[in-house]
Design an enzyme around this catalytic site. Structure first.
Site, PDB file in Angstrom:
ATOM      1  N   ASP B 106      -2.586  -3.088  -0.953  1.00 51.08           N
ATOM      2  CA  ASP B 106      -2.412  -1.821  -1.645  1.00 51.08           C
ATOM      3  C   ASP B 106      -1.088  -1.870  -2.407  1.00 51.08           C
ATOM      4  OD1 ASP B 106      -0.414  -1.436   0.200  1.00 51.08           O
ATOM      5  OD2 ASP B 106      -1.423   0.182   1.274  1.00 51.08           O
ATOM      6  N   ASP B 280     -11.756   0.347   3.142  1.00 51.05           N
ATOM      7  CA  ASP B 280     -10.772  -0.053   4.155  1.00 51.05           C
ATOM      8  C   ASP B 280     -10.445   1.203   4.945  1.00 51.05           C
ATOM      9  OD1 ASP B 280      -8.888   1.185   2.023  1.00 51.05           O
ATOM     10  OD2 ASP B 280      -7.608   0.909   3.776  1.00 51.05           O
TER      11      ASP B 280
END
Lengths: 387, 387
Positions: B106, B280
């Site tokens: 991320d 996720d």
């Protein structure tokens, strides 16, 4: 994860009856095997501690693959949670924790002494309050054996009174005599189980004549094995070793000898040289959870900043994935970040090192080269890693 | 432990260039594969979260054996500790954590929003204080991409501003426009990496026209994949699903779509049916550490006393050792005793269930039977176990 199991000595097989055979001696040291229905314990043996029906942070198959033939369960912890009757109902401790190999259980006495804030000791037994919920419990020699039977233990320990050192001689004497009386009662309660064993525990603090008396009296009871208890409880290492030397001649040569709660790799090496066959200690598992490892090169603290950028594994020659599969920098990171995987890997490193050390000791004794092995091992520890 | 790896689809191989192929569709749902030099991500895919370079409580080989093709690393956590430059020096994140397969990172933006007590947001980027040591850090779009490159990420996420819901439209609009400007800067900073990808992130809160605008603008940038961000941040599930439906027609059909931070098995099933390819979430790992498991039969809380004497495994039909190898009574005991092995086994159970669910979704889409699969899956959850 690739676990690389050590090959078990194929020539030694489980037997229907509990027995111990010394295969070779080197000075006072011995190597051999305890055999019983659930398997073989190669001696000298280190028993990983599985306090609450788990060797902390390890899958049982990993523990086995490192070469552990037996694990220790703590009667005190298991009697309080989940409870011995419950474990029995669920098929016993072996099934419960998924460890089909031998299990030794302590008697609960040590934790009752060390943990309980409220306990009352009489000849009958120990009354104490649970450290979990405050509930009241009674542990007598008979109840301790009953609990260990419910758990399905292969090696049952007698209930004893263990006192911290230093202590007054009369305190040590009183505890020793109580432990002898309790040994008799445990023997009666245990009865006859050919495939399992009850071990007696030598007490007597740091007083040689008390230790000798304890050992002789227990030897006369013809138990299947003998532990040296009440050591590694505050005394210097030389006192511990002197007590082993004092006791050893009075214990039957043909019975296994177990030094309880010991210890560092150095303690173990020195005790093996003095005739001890079995050890247990929380050190490798507890140290691993706190960032400390034991290696061929001595101890290492992975919290130390010097490891932060070190790309080397702990020990590239180790067959243990935890020791050869990740960098010290990664382990340092996990320890600093308090990640579970750090505790898992460091525990694994330590148990692997302890089992490798025991395998080395067994091979050295069999080859009549124990002195050389110990000298080389100690040199490695002291020199640290090659530059 | 016997890890039973799923067979990876042998017909799909890694490729020198990042690409995505849809193999089959069923309604809005798709199954296919992202291929790149480090391997193949079968979609729909669930990415276990490896916040600090470890999927908590799991060895990487276990994660792999469950069928995970990719894990997620958190830029924010890794930039603070051990630091991106340090990871790069040690060979990158794949080497560092021993995960040679694809990694998505991320951008760090989400944690800077959610964790930092002191942060300042400008068009340039975010300035914040470390939650670890209070040190000051600047995260700009360029620095976020640089960090992700240093980590060696295979799929790099743009820096975005994510706002919690509900929020005012003008707040959502401002964050969405800032995220678009940052997407452009990330694209420039990322440059050309044929084997790796930069994904853009659709923002816009719960305002349909903002979501559409964000999706269209990002699509025009011709990035390699698109995430839907700013969901699962406090809104009801129907709002989340409505936003996916709003955005889906405006995202390129031939690019992978990733719904960030989602979610429960039910969220995932519903989002897959609406065209999402990647997920996720910390839920399976976090819930496992807190005694909660996800199974074919719905959720189970292993702290619950009803499990204390249940000799059944979690799911005897599972191929996961954690789900078929120990009793619920044992897992209950480990959870109550707060033993590491409890967290390890429950995390394993959950990740196994999530990966099995994804495999089921992929097979169902390929067979054109997604509706049936979802109906049966939901029936199992609602009915619970057969008596």
């Amino acid at each position: 994860m690739t676990v690389q199991p050590q090959v078990l000595q194929p020539e030694i097989a489980a037997t229907p009856e509990f027995s111990f055979k010394v295969a070779a001696r080197d000075g006072a040291a011995r190597t051999g095997a305890i055999t019983m229905p659930r398997g073989v314990i190669r001696t000298p043996a280190f028993m990983p501690v599985g306090t609450a029906a788990t060797v902390k942070g390890m899958y049982p198959e990993q523990v086995r693959a490192l070469g552990a033939d037996v694990v220790l369960g703590n009667t005190y912890h298991l009697m309080l949670r989940p409870g011995a009757e419950r474990v029995a109902k669920l098929g016993g401790l072996h099934t419960f924790m998924n460890w089909p190999h031998p299990i030794l259980t302590d008697s609960g006495g040590f934790q009752v002494m060390s943990l309980a804030n409220l306990r009352k000791l009489t000849d009958e037994g120990v009354t104490f309050r649970s450290h979990i919920d405050g509930s009241k419990h009674m542990l007598s020699p008979e109840r301790s054996v009953e609990i260990q039977n419910l758990l399905g233990s292969d090696i049952v320990m007698q209930l004893d009174e263990c006192v911290a050192l230093p202590c007054e001689e009369k305190v040590a004497e009183k505890a020793m005599r109580l432990s002898l009386r309790w040994a008799e009662r445990c023997k009666t309660a245990f009865g006859d189980h050919p495939g399992r064993a009850l071990f007696g525990i030598v007490q007597g603090g740091d007083v040689p004549h008390l230790r000798v008396e304890s050992a002789r009296e227990l030897a006369a009871m013809d138990l299947k094995g003998y532990a040296v208890g009440g050591l590694a409880v505050g005394e210097p290492q030389d006192v511990m070793l002197a007590m082993i030397e004092t006791v050893e001649p009075h214990l039957p040569q043909e019975k296994p000898r177990y030094l309880m709660g010991v210890g560092t790799p150095d303690d173990i090496v020195k005790a093996v040289a003095r005739g001890i066959d079995m050890f247990d200690c929380v050190m490798p598992t507890r140290a691993g959870r706190h960032g400390q490892i034991f290696t061929r090169f001595g101890r290492m603290n992975l919290k130390n900043a010097k490891h932060a950028e070190d790309p080397r594994p702990v020990d590239e020659q180790s067959s243990c994935p935890a020791a050869n599969g990740w960098s010290r920098a990664y382990l340092h990171h996990l320890v600093k970040a308090e990640e579970m995987l750090g505790k898992m890997l460091l525990t694994w490193v330590n148990l692997a090192y302890y089992q490798d050390l025991m395998a080395g000791l067994r091979a050295a004794i069999a080859a009549g080269q124990l002195d050389d092995f110990i000298a080389e091992t100690r040199e490695d520890w002291e020199r640290g890693e090659p530059a």
